[in-house]
Design a protein around this motif. Structure first.
Motif, PDB file in Angstrom:
ATOM      1  N   GLY A 133      -8.698   1.519  -1.632  1.00  0.00           N
ATOM      2  CA  GLY A 133      -8.161   0.448  -2.457  1.00  0.00           C
ATOM      3  C   GLY A 133      -7.504  -0.629  -1.613  1.00  0.00           C
ATOM      4  N   ALA A 134      -6.797  -0.204  -0.588  1.00  0.00           N
ATOM      5  CA  ALA A 134      -6.113  -1.163   0.277  1.00  0.00           C
ATOM      6  C   ALA A 134      -7.124  -2.091   0.943  1.00  0.00           C
ATOM      7  CB  ALA A 134      -5.308  -0.415   1.340  1.00  0.00           C
ATOM      8  N   HIS A 161       0.384  -7.674  -4.471  1.00  0.00           N
ATOM      9  CA  HIS A 161      -0.869  -6.997  -4.804  1.00  0.00           C
ATOM     10  C   HIS A 161      -0.694  -5.529  -4.435  1.00  0.00           C
ATOM     11  CE1 HIS A 161      -3.383 -10.933  -4.415  1.00  0.00           C
ATOM     12  NE2 HIS A 161      -2.200 -11.144  -4.954  1.00  0.00           N
ATOM     13  N   ALA A 207      -2.003  -1.469  -3.875  1.00  0.00           N
ATOM     14  CA  ALA A 207      -3.086  -0.530  -3.598  1.00  0.00           C
ATOM     15  C   ALA A 207      -2.452   0.829  -3.399  1.00  0.00           C
ATOM     16  CB  ALA A 207      -3.873  -0.945  -2.362  1.00  0.00           C
ATOM     17  N   VAL A 243       0.854  -1.184   0.000  1.00  0.00           N
ATOM     18  CA  VAL A 243       0.000   0.000   0.000  1.00  0.00           C
ATOM     19  C   VAL A 243       0.892   1.237   0.000  1.00  0.00           C
ATOM     20  CG1 VAL A 243      -1.912   1.185   1.115  1.00  0.00           C
ATOM     21  CG2 VAL A 243      -1.639  -1.280   1.411  1.00  0.00           C
ATOM     22  N   LYS A 247     -10.120  -2.728   0.068  1.00  0.00           N
ATOM     23  CA  LYS A 247     -10.811  -3.538  -0.932  1.00  0.00           C
ATOM     24  C   LYS A 247      -9.970  -4.759  -1.289  1.00  0.00           C
ATOM     25  CE  LYS A 247     -12.892  -2.794  -5.463  1.00  0.00           C
ATOM     26  NZ  LYS A 247     -12.873  -1.825  -6.567  1.00  0.00           N
ATOM     27  N   GLN A 248      -8.704  -4.504  -1.613  1.00  0.00           N
ATOM     28  CA  GLN A 248      -7.779  -5.580  -1.921  1.00  0.00           C
ATOM     29  C   GLN A 248      -7.694  -6.572  -0.766  1.00  0.00           C
ATOM     30  OE1 GLN A 248      -5.813  -6.944  -4.036  1.00  0.00           O
ATOM     31  NE2 GLN A 248      -5.852  -5.570  -5.801  1.00  0.00           N
TER      32      GLN A 248
END
Lengths: 229, 229
Positions: free
Chosen positions: A35-36, A28, A30, A6, A38-39
């Motif tokens: 966004g973080a 992954h 973000a 992140v 959500k991921q």
DNA sequence: GAATTCTGTCACAGAAATATCACAGGTCTG
DNA sequence: CAGACCTGTGATATTTCTGTGACAGAATTC
């Protein structure tokens, strides 16, 4: 191994992703708080790397909010990235459940060492009997006391060598004062700097390509030793 | 090292106590859940060895209850003893916070090995790193004793140089009397103005663009030195 | 019980770090 | 202006730190 990165600095995030992917992780990304989260909800990860200085979103302290939010839901290890040397920041982060922090700028190598160290720690509590230390192309099984580099034949370590290496790998990327090492290998009573020097020497002979010019176990004059620095 | 042994089989408990005592532990015994919690509250221990098959008391699952209760209060490592090789049991135990488990019958030797391994692990994790000093475009990591200016390669400082710079950066923008600096670098006993002059000189060579005309470390005639004034 | 491995201790050399000495130029003061 | 004092500089001793080799007793294995 999945890692959630992140960071609102896309360049840095990409660099991190690249580095971790090369180490076998599945990164992954973000770039902001929503966004973080959500991921994070989409898929469980093994480690979270979190920049506390996210500029976008609700406020300057966004990173801490994410840290707290994640910690409330999961015990996944969290590493904080910070440029500030403010003690309070660090204390705050650790208080909110972060497990470690790394200052920017950092060497990718050091970050990877920390990541591996944390994952190892967190996975130890759930799968105790198969503790296996991995770092780049070396592998160490403290139960068998077996050390493997690349595709070379395994090397058996002695009891003390094994404890020293385990302590090194558990605290990779850091400078470890001699006293701390001695305490952990011989206990608070026994041990001396001379014994440590000899032990380091014997371990180097077993694990280093060139013991005269060691890659793994580095010495920091007057302080102690560091692994993978 | 204190160990809490919880087992309703007194023979086995005694054997465990005997074994651990021989290894230098100080075993405390409990034979049921209430006794275990009482012992646990009476005195902090370094490790708990817990038989999950306590027959007395409220139910068959007593051991798990104790495990959970202890874990809620403390992070002391817990080893479960079990005769069953049921995966579910193990998963349950680990889920409740146990750190390892050993199947009965076990060799005392193996148990001791596990105990030592767990204690080692729980005491090994080193506190995360400490401060990092930043000032304009320079950065100093007192742990690594690494000084970085802009994007230039890092410079390693010696022990004394590091202490001096740390004191400077901690008190940046102030005039520091020589005596104070000396006290902080060499301690109240050692040190002299001559030694300080030499140390300042060597530090300047490492961190100043032009040591002849220093930007960072300024001298205040007759008083001492100041950093970033 | 013999042989091997492991571990602690000593001695020493080279390197790095630190302390000490000597001197030059500047500033201030009487 | 002379002398005392302070500061920077260079050179040089001295100490400390680290790596190395050798060796003996302890522990372990066979």
């Amino acid at each position: 191994m999945k890692a959630l990165i992140v960071d609102d600095d896309r360049t840095l995030a990409d660099l991190l992703a690249f580095t971790l992917r090369r180490e076998g992780f599945e990164p992954h990304l973000a770039f902001d708080a929503p966004g973080a989260m959500k991921q994070f909800h989409k898929e469980p990860v093994d480690i979270v790397i979190l920049d506390v200085n996210l500029s976008g979103g609700a406020g300057m302290e966004n990173g801490f909010d994410i840290c707290q939010a994640i910690r409330l839901e999961s015990s996944v290890p969290i590493i904080l990235l910070t440029v500030r040397d403010d003690e309070a920041d660090i204390v705050k982060g650790l208080g909110l459940g972060a497990d470690d922090y790394v200052h920017k700028p950092f060497s990718p190598r050091q970050l990877v060492a920390r990541v591996n160290s944390l994952i190892r720690r967190s996975s130890m509590s759930t799968a105790p009997q198969e503790a296996l230390y991995t770092c780049q192309d070396i592998q160490f099984d403290p139960n068998m006391r077996e050390f493997v580099k690349g595709d070379q034949p395994p090397v058996l370590l002695t009891r003390l060598e094994s404890r020293l290496l385990e302590y090194f790998m558990l605290n990779a990327g850091q400078v470890l004062p001699s006293e701390n090492i001695i305490d952990n290998v011989w206990g608070p009573e026994g041990g001396s700097t001379e014994m440590l020097r000899q032990l380091v020497r014997r371990l180097r002979i077993k694990i280093e390509e060139d013991p005269q010019d060691p890659d793994w176990i580095k010495n920091l004059g007057g302080v102690g030793y560091g692994f993978n620095i």
